[in-house]
Design a protein around this motif. Structure first.
Motif, PDB file in Angstrom:
ATOM      1  N   ALA A   1      30.612 -33.959 -19.435  1.00  0.00           N
ATOM      2  CA  ALA A   1      31.182 -35.138 -20.092  1.00  0.00           C
ATOM      3  C   ALA A   1      32.527 -35.500 -19.484  1.00  0.00           C
ATOM      4  O   ALA A   1      32.829 -36.684 -19.275  1.00  0.00           O
ATOM      5  N   GLU A   2      33.318 -34.493 -19.165  1.00  0.00           N
ATOM      6  CA  GLU A   2      34.619 -34.797 -18.573  1.00  0.00           C
ATOM      7  C   GLU A   2      34.481 -35.317 -17.144  1.00  0.00           C
ATOM      8  O   GLU A   2      35.232 -36.197 -16.723  1.00  0.00           O
ATOM      9  N   PHE A   3      33.503 -34.790 -16.395  1.00  0.00           N
ATOM     10  CA  PHE A   3      33.312 -35.325 -15.045  1.00  0.00           C
ATOM     11  C   PHE A   3      32.822 -36.768 -15.097  1.00  0.00           C
ATOM     12  O   PHE A   3      33.191 -37.583 -14.246  1.00  0.00           O
ATOM     13  N   LEU A   4      32.002 -37.100 -16.082  1.00  0.00           N
ATOM     14  CA  LEU A   4      31.592 -38.492 -16.260  1.00  0.00           C
ATOM     15  C   LEU A   4      32.814 -39.372 -16.487  1.00  0.00           C
ATOM     16  O   LEU A   4      32.934 -40.464 -15.898  1.00  0.00           O
ATOM     17  N   LEU A   5      33.751 -38.916 -17.297  1.00  0.00           N
ATOM     18  CA  LEU A   5      34.995 -39.655 -17.506  1.00  0.00           C
ATOM     19  C   LEU A   5      35.780 -39.763 -16.203  1.00  0.00           C
ATOM     20  O   LEU A   5      36.340 -40.825 -15.889  1.00  0.00           O
ATOM     21  N   PHE A   6      35.818 -38.687 -15.431  1.00  0.00           N
ATOM     22  CA  PHE A   6      36.517 -38.719 -14.148  1.00  0.00           C
ATOM     23  C   PHE A   6      35.917 -39.792 -13.238  1.00  0.00           C
ATOM     24  O   PHE A   6      36.646 -40.549 -12.578  1.00  0.00           O
ATOM     25  N   CYS A   7      34.592 -39.875 -13.194  1.00  0.00           N
ATOM     26  CA  CYS A   7      33.939 -40.899 -12.371  1.00  0.00           C
ATOM     27  C   CYS A   7      34.290 -42.301 -12.851  1.00  0.00           C
ATOM     28  O   CYS A   7      34.522 -43.211 -12.037  1.00  0.00           O
TER      29      CYS A   7
ATOM     30  N   PRO B   1      43.513 -38.551 -13.018  1.00  0.00           N
ATOM     31  CA  PRO B   1      43.025 -37.302 -13.598  1.00  0.00           C
ATOM     32  C   PRO B   1      42.437 -37.475 -14.990  1.00  0.00           C
ATOM     33  O   PRO B   1      42.659 -38.465 -15.683  1.00  0.00           O
ATOM     34  N   THR B   2      41.678 -36.466 -15.390  1.00  0.00           N
ATOM     35  CA  THR B   2      41.282 -36.260 -16.780  1.00  0.00           C
ATOM     36  C   THR B   2      42.028 -35.011 -17.240  1.00  0.00           C
ATOM     37  O   THR B   2      42.764 -34.409 -16.461  1.00  0.00           O
ATOM     38  N   PRO B   3      41.874 -34.584 -18.490  1.00  0.00           N
ATOM     39  CA  PRO B   3      42.644 -33.423 -18.952  1.00  0.00           C
ATOM     40  C   PRO B   3      42.559 -32.187 -18.057  1.00  0.00           C
ATOM     41  O   PRO B   3      43.555 -31.487 -17.883  1.00  0.00           O
ATOM     42  N   SER B   4      41.389 -31.914 -17.464  1.00  0.00           N
ATOM     43  CA  SER B   4      41.294 -30.708 -16.636  1.00  0.00           C
ATOM     44  C   SER B   4      40.809 -30.960 -15.216  1.00  0.00           C
ATOM     45  O   SER B   4      40.694 -30.016 -14.427  1.00  0.00           O
ATOM     46  N   LEU B   5      40.533 -32.215 -14.842  1.00  0.00           N
ATOM     47  CA  LEU B   5      40.045 -32.531 -13.504  1.00  0.00           C
ATOM     48  C   LEU B   5      41.057 -33.395 -12.771  1.00  0.00           C
ATOM     49  O   LEU B   5      41.426 -34.481 -13.242  1.00  0.00           O
TER      50      LEU B   5
END
Length: 269
Positions: free
Chosen positions: A52-58, A159-163
């Motif tokens: 889910a977070e990688f989707l946000l990163f994209c 960035p996202t919180p961890s990416l």
């Protein structure tokens, strides 16, 4: 050079036959120039906990990470990209990462596949190269028979919180008139990185030696030519090296997933 047992059998043929040759491991090298007309894709494969977070990163970084498809956890068949396509076997070379370190470069993923893995297929600049070639613009790594040169830059991604991590770019040298035309052509393809992000002096984006790419192979730059840089789908690999997730899988740079989608389908006008 294409490292394959029979390059003539896989060049200039359909996506299905190319995937079969890759699955049979009779083609083991880069895929630039294979299956003309068909979309090729970068891969990022992550555990469901990070998906889910990688989707946000994209979504925050559409230039380097234009999404073509996302699977359900554990799915390795992707009908939207190809009826017989198998994520586990249809890339010439994969990269398996553990805690941000490259641990293996297998020809297939059957020994490491997990039911919690989510696959992200990301647009690739090989799609717009067909349009450049059709316009008479030399694409140097294709004419030289090498892998495209790719570089980590000093340009941060959103960035996202961890990416987080730097943008990776691919480079094609061109005469100025061809570079202008290339901007016009590639602007039509936002789903495969779109227009360049930089032209000219590589030092301005943190590249100190153009002859030493971080990924791929160096190519000749002729007199009067300028380097032209596009956002690259290898960017997620720089994120892996920065963030160091417990487990992830990518394609090896230049070794793409060939889909049944047509490049013409991705043109915005």
């Amino acid at each position: 050079m294409y490292h394959t047992k029979d390059t003539t059998r896989t060049r200039n043929t359909s996506a299905v036959l190319c995937r079969q040759a890759i699955r049979d491991e009779t083609h083991n090298g880069p895929t630039a120039g294979l299956a003309p007309g068909f979309v090729q894709a970068n891969l990022m494969i992550l555990p469901q906990t990070l998906a889910a977070e990688f989707l946000l990163f994209c979504q925050r970084n559409p230039k380097p990470c234009p999404l073509l498809a996302v699977t359900e956890p554990g799915d390795y068949i992707v009908p939207a990209l190809g009826q017989d396509l198998d994520i586990r076997s249809d890339v010439p070379k994969y990269r398996v990462w553990r805690h941000g370190e490259l641990s293996a470069e297998p020809r297939n993923l059957r020994d490491v596949w997990r039911d919690d893995l989510v696959t992200f297929a990301i647009g690739c600049s090989f799609s717009f190269e067909e349009a450049l070639l059709a316009d008479g613009i030399d694409v140097r790594h294709i004419s030289q028979g090498t892998n495209v040169p790719m570089y980590r830059t000093n340009i941060p991604t959103s960035p996202t919180p961890s990416l987080q991590g730097p943008l990776v770019v691919s480079m094609r040298p061109m005469q100025a008139r061809d570079a202008i035309r290339a901007i016009q052509i590639t602007s039509r393809f936002p789903s495969v990185h779109g227009a360049p992000v930089h032209l000219g002096d590589p030092a301005r984006i943190g590249i100190h030696d153009i002859d030493q790419p971080d990924y791929g192979d160096a190519v000749a730059i002729g007199d009067g030519e300028i380097p032209v840089f596009w956002a690259c789908g290898v960017t997620p690999q720089s994120i892996i090296q920065t963030v160091k997730p417990e487990f992830s899988i990518t394609h090896a740079p230049g070794h793409m997933l060939i889909t049944d989608l047509h490049n013409s389908q991705l043109a915005s006008f």
